[in-house]
Write a protein that holds these residues in place. Structure first.
Motif, PDB file in Angstrom:
ATOM      1  N   ARG A  59       0.816  -1.146   0.044  1.00 39.24           N
ATOM      2  CA  ARG A  59       0.140   0.017  -0.067  1.00 39.24           C
ATOM      3  C   ARG A  59       0.674   1.151   0.084  1.00 39.24           C
ATOM      4  O   ARG A  59       1.696   1.416   1.046  1.00 39.24           O
ATOM      5  CB  ARG A  59      -0.793  -0.050   1.147  1.00 39.24           C
ATOM      6  CG  ARG A  59      -1.858   1.231   1.210  1.00 39.24           C
ATOM      7  CD  ARG A  59      -2.854   0.941   0.313  1.00 39.24           C
ATOM      8  NE  ARG A  59      -4.025   2.114   0.563  1.00 39.24           N
ATOM      9  CZ  ARG A  59      -4.953   2.336  -0.236  1.00 39.24           C
ATOM     10  NH1 ARG A  59      -4.945   1.852  -1.527  1.00 39.24           N
ATOM     11  NH2 ARG A  59      -5.976   3.366  -0.184  1.00 39.24           N
ATOM     12  N   ARG A  60       0.714   2.052  -1.017  1.00 41.53           N
ATOM     13  CA  ARG A  60       1.672   3.238  -1.343  1.00 41.53           C
ATOM     14  C   ARG A  60       1.042   4.643  -1.094  1.00 41.53           C
ATOM     15  O   ARG A  60      -0.215   4.655  -1.894  1.00 41.53           O
ATOM     16  CB  ARG A  60       2.420   3.151  -2.405  1.00 41.53           C
ATOM     17  CG  ARG A  60       3.466   4.019  -2.915  1.00 41.53           C
ATOM     18  CD  ARG A  60       4.477   3.665  -4.110  1.00 41.53           C
ATOM     19  NE  ARG A  60       5.228   2.260  -3.485  1.00 41.53           N
ATOM     20  CZ  ARG A  60       5.659   1.610  -4.605  1.00 41.53           C
ATOM     21  NH1 ARG A  60       5.455   1.560  -5.922  1.00 41.53           N
ATOM     22  NH2 ARG A  60       6.192   0.565  -3.985  1.00 41.53           N
ATOM     23  N   THR A  61       1.600   5.582  -0.404  1.00 39.75           N
ATOM     24  CA  THR A  61       0.921   6.927  -0.488  1.00 39.75           C
ATOM     25  C   THR A  61       0.994   7.445  -1.763  1.00 39.75           C
ATOM     26  O   THR A  61       1.955   7.062  -2.862  1.00 39.75           O
ATOM     27  CB  THR A  61       1.678   7.529   0.771  1.00 39.75           C
ATOM     28  OG1 THR A  61       3.065   7.956   0.231  1.00 39.75           O
ATOM     29  CG2 THR A  61       1.787   7.002   1.945  1.00 39.75           C
ATOM     30  N   ALA A  62       0.382   8.578  -2.219  1.00 39.08           N
ATOM     31  CA  ALA A  62       0.461   9.235  -3.420  1.00 39.08           C
ATOM     32  C   ALA A  62       1.799   9.832  -3.685  1.00 39.08           C
ATOM     33  O   ALA A  62       2.453  10.155  -2.866  1.00 39.08           O
ATOM     34  CB  ALA A  62      -0.509  10.535  -3.299  1.00 39.08           C
ATOM     35  N   GLU A  63       2.206   9.389  -4.933  1.00 36.98           N
ATOM     36  CA  GLU A  63       3.689   9.997  -5.346  1.00 36.98           C
ATOM     37  C   GLU A  63       3.611  11.089  -6.178  1.00 36.98           C
ATOM     38  O   GLU A  63       4.835  11.499  -6.542  1.00 36.98           O
ATOM     39  CB  GLU A  63       4.184   8.585  -6.321  1.00 36.98           C
ATOM     40  CG  GLU A  63       4.353   7.385  -5.627  1.00 36.98           C
ATOM     41  CD  GLU A  63       5.004   6.216  -6.299  1.00 36.98           C
ATOM     42  OE1 GLU A  63       6.218   6.159  -6.454  1.00 36.98           O
ATOM     43  OE2 GLU A  63       3.931   5.488  -6.943  1.00 36.98           O
ATOM     44  N   PHE A  64       2.698  11.641  -6.358  1.00 41.39           N
ATOM     45  CA  PHE A  64       2.915  13.028  -7.070  1.00 41.39           C
ATOM     46  C   PHE A  64       1.465  13.975  -6.865  1.00 41.39           C
ATOM     47  O   PHE A  64       0.598  13.665  -6.353  1.00 41.39           O
ATOM     48  CB  PHE A  64       2.925  12.905  -8.785  1.00 41.39           C
ATOM     49  CG  PHE A  64       1.669  12.203  -9.311  1.00 41.39           C
ATOM     50  CD1 PHE A  64       0.804  13.111  -9.871  1.00 41.39           C
ATOM     51  CD2 PHE A  64       1.616  10.767  -9.564  1.00 41.39           C
ATOM     52  CE1 PHE A  64      -0.254  12.499 -10.497  1.00 41.39           C
ATOM     53  CE2 PHE A  64       0.321  10.194  -9.818  1.00 41.39           C
ATOM     54  CZ  PHE A  64      -0.570  10.971 -10.405  1.00 41.39           C
ATOM     55  N   ARG A  65       1.852  15.255  -7.342  1.00 39.29           N
ATOM     56  CA  ARG A  65       0.962  16.215  -6.929  1.00 39.29           C
ATOM     57  C   ARG A  65       0.026  16.764  -8.219  1.00 39.29           C
ATOM     58  O   ARG A  65       0.800  16.677  -9.152  1.00 39.29           O
ATOM     59  CB  ARG A  65       1.441  17.369  -6.283  1.00 39.29           C
ATOM     60  CG  ARG A  65       2.090  17.206  -5.062  1.00 39.29           C
ATOM     61  CD  ARG A  65       2.802  18.474  -4.431  1.00 39.29           C
ATOM     62  NE  ARG A  65       3.474  18.211  -3.339  1.00 39.29           N
ATOM     63  CZ  ARG A  65       3.176  18.058  -2.248  1.00 39.29           C
ATOM     64  NH1 ARG A  65       1.805  18.124  -2.096  1.00 39.29           N
ATOM     65  NH2 ARG A  65       3.971  17.850  -0.878  1.00 39.29           N
ATOM     66  N   ALA A  66      -0.974  17.224  -7.972  1.00 39.60           N
ATOM     67  CA  ALA A  66      -2.030  17.442  -9.327  1.00 39.60           C
ATOM     68  C   ALA A  66      -3.122  18.218  -8.986  1.00 39.60           C
ATOM     69  O   ALA A  66      -3.614  18.134  -7.865  1.00 39.60           O
ATOM     70  CB  ALA A  66      -2.631  16.257 -10.152  1.00 39.60           C
ATOM     71  N   PRO A  67      -3.660  18.972  -9.688  1.00 40.46           N
ATOM     72  CA  PRO A  67      -4.994  19.838  -9.415  1.00 40.46           C
ATOM     73  C   PRO A  67      -6.046  18.999  -9.054  1.00 40.46           C
ATOM     74  O   PRO A  67      -6.987  19.311  -8.520  1.00 40.46           O
ATOM     75  CB  PRO A  67      -5.332  20.591 -11.049  1.00 40.46           C
ATOM     76  CG  PRO A  67      -3.934  20.575 -11.631  1.00 40.46           C
ATOM     77  CD  PRO A  67      -3.241  19.259 -11.115  1.00 40.46           C
ATOM     78  N   VAL A  68      -6.244  17.552  -9.588  1.00 35.40           N
ATOM     79  CA  VAL A  68      -7.500  16.786  -9.076  1.00 35.40           C
ATOM     80  C   VAL A  68      -6.620  15.677  -7.880  1.00 35.40           C
ATOM     81  O   VAL A  68      -5.435  15.638  -7.714  1.00 35.40           O
ATOM     82  CB  VAL A  68      -7.653  15.926 -10.122  1.00 35.40           C
ATOM     83  CG1 VAL A  68      -8.291  16.975 -11.143  1.00 35.40           C
ATOM     84  CG2 VAL A  68      -6.427  15.069 -11.007  1.00 35.40           C
ATOM     85  N   HIS A  69      -7.517  14.955  -7.178  1.00 38.32           N
ATOM     86  CA  HIS A  69      -7.045  14.174  -6.255  1.00 38.32           C
ATOM     87  C   HIS A  69      -6.091  13.051  -6.873  1.00 38.32           C
ATOM     88  O   HIS A  69      -6.463  12.352  -7.880  1.00 38.32           O
ATOM     89  CB  HIS A  69      -8.305  13.454  -5.475  1.00 38.32           C
ATOM     90  CG  HIS A  69      -8.083  12.361  -4.392  1.00 38.32           C
ATOM     91  ND1 HIS A  69      -7.341  12.762  -3.528  1.00 38.32           N
ATOM     92  CD2 HIS A  69      -8.402  11.014  -4.461  1.00 38.32           C
ATOM     93  CE1 HIS A  69      -7.141  11.518  -2.675  1.00 38.32           C
ATOM     94  NE2 HIS A  69      -7.828  10.345  -3.271  1.00 38.32           N
ATOM     95  N   VAL A  70      -5.207  12.869  -6.049  1.00 35.91           N
ATOM     96  CA  VAL A  70      -4.273  11.549  -6.464  1.00 35.91           C
ATOM     97  C   VAL A  70      -4.458  10.552  -5.501  1.00 35.91           C
ATOM     98  O   VAL A  70      -3.876  10.864  -4.314  1.00 35.91           O
ATOM     99  CB  VAL A  70      -2.677  12.211  -6.678  1.00 35.91           C
ATOM    100  CG1 VAL A  70      -1.888  10.832  -7.091  1.00 35.91           C
ATOM    101  CG2 VAL A  70      -2.688  13.055  -7.662  1.00 35.91           C
ATOM    102  N   PRO A  71      -4.928   9.373  -5.514  1.00 33.72           N
ATOM    103  CA  PRO A  71      -5.238   8.501  -4.487  1.00 33.72           C
ATOM    104  C   PRO A  71      -4.001   7.797  -4.261  1.00 33.72           C
ATOM    105  O   PRO A  71      -2.820   7.605  -4.956  1.00 33.72           O
ATOM    106  CB  PRO A  71      -6.294   7.472  -4.985  1.00 33.72           C
ATOM    107  CG  PRO A  71      -6.041   7.488  -6.623  1.00 33.72           C
ATOM    108  CD  PRO A  71      -5.417   8.999  -6.761  1.00 33.72           C
TER     109      PRO A  71
END
Length: 342
Positions: free
Chosen positions: A317-329
């Motif tokens: 189970r991995r946390t979000a790896e990048f940022r974006a204007p929309v939700h990154v699960p």
């Protein structure tokens, strides 16, 4: 099905090789479809062989010797060498879109070869792993035809955006990991079942990834060594010892782990260095994994040309790896390892 036939043929050919000086041969397949997704780090396949023979050449011996003097394993005993070849691929969340997706993870692939050298400290309380990896990205990685063929065979949506993948390059990575037993947090659980706790740190530098990591691993089983290599190298067998679960024909070991990484660079997210035409997203500099794994050994399956078989299942189970204007699960990946021990 020809893809799986080829994979099986390669693995069976590895099994047919002479077993002298070998410790294990195994194949690992990782895929997120176990968790009903098809995105981000979506597939990985790796064939590995471990050799107990110290066959390092002069150059490799000098390089590993200098690294061990720097990282505290100069008095350690050589444990084994691991040889691996594999392929990794990443995609955005929606693979049916042909246009560029600037706010989602880019298409990327890596076809690689890797060698690891493991050293066991006196007393058996620490294992140091030195590794070197080289691979090809872009169309040279063959990730696009591999995924398209897999999706065609299993009647899944055709991936449409591979024209916008990270480009061709020869990428490299060197790393060092130190895994140490925490005896104060280890001991008997019930009967012959024991809990062993180990902490680890890892440093990696290269044009594939650069990062620093640290974590902890809990191993539950019978007759465990003080510290084991990272899965699937769970050393849960001691010659003549009882490691059975409920039946003598089955041995089992449970592994739980957590790791945090400070990311300096990731080609799968940022594209090739100094290549502005590569797709890329803004990476998160702190990433974490939670893992749970179960290894099953079958001691009565030893054959004339090979040792006993083992199977290992693992969930990540991995946390979000990048940022974006929309939700990154967050993302979950399943891992299956099938192999033999000698």
């Amino acid at each position: 099905m020809r893809t799986f036939g080829s994979v099986l043929a390669v693995f069976l050919s590895l099994l047919a090789l002479p077993g002298a000086a070998q410790e294990a041969r195994f194949v690992t397949w990782e895929n997120d479809s176990w968790f009903k997704t098809d995105r981000y780090y979506t597939n990985g396949i790796q064939f590995s062989s471990r050799s107990l023979e110290d066959s390092r050449g002069d150059l490799t011996r000098r390089w590993t010797g200098r690294a061990c003097r720097l990282f505290g394993c100069d008095d350690a005993r050589f444990l084994f060498t691991q040889y691996s070849i594999g392929q990794l691929m990443t995609t955005p969340a929606d693979i049916t879109i042909a246009a560029p997706q600037p706010f989602d993870r880019p298409y990327a692939g890596l076809l690689y070869a890797e060698r690891q050298w493991l050293f066991l400290a006196p007393g058996g309380d620490a294992i140091t792993t030195l590794a070197a990896q080289a691979g090809l990205t872009g169309r040279l990685s063959l990730a696009e035809p591999a995924q398209k063929l897999f999706h065609l065979v299993f009647d899944r949506p055709e991936p449409m955006g591979w024209d916008h993948q990270v480009g061709n390059t020869l990428a490299v990575l060197v790393s060092v990991e130190r895994r140490s037993a925490w005896r104060a947090l280890s001991g008997e659980v019930a009967g012959k079942v024991r809990l062993h706790t180990a902490g680890h740190w890892r440093l990696a530098l290269g044009s594939i990834q650069s990062y620093a990591a640290g974590g902890v691993t809990l191993t539950i089983g019978k007759n465990l060594p003080a510290v084991s290599p990272a899965p699937p190298g769970i050393g849960n067998r001691v010659a003549g010892a009882d490691t059975s679960c409920l039946w003598q024909w089955l041995q089992c070991t449970l592994v739980l782990g957590a790791e945090g990484r400070g990311m300096g660079y990731n080609i799968f997210l940022e594209g090739r260095p100094w290549k502005d035409d590569d797709p890329g997203v803004t990476p998160r500099r702190w990433v974490g994994d939670l893992t749970a794994g179960l290894r099953l050994d079958f001691p009565q399956t030893r054959g004339r040309l090979h040792g006993p078989w083992f199977v290992q299942l693992r969930a990540i189970r991995r946390t979000a790896e990048f940022r974006a204007p929309v939700h990154v699960p967050r993302h979950s990946i399943g891992s299956l390892t099938l192999g033999i021990d000698f």
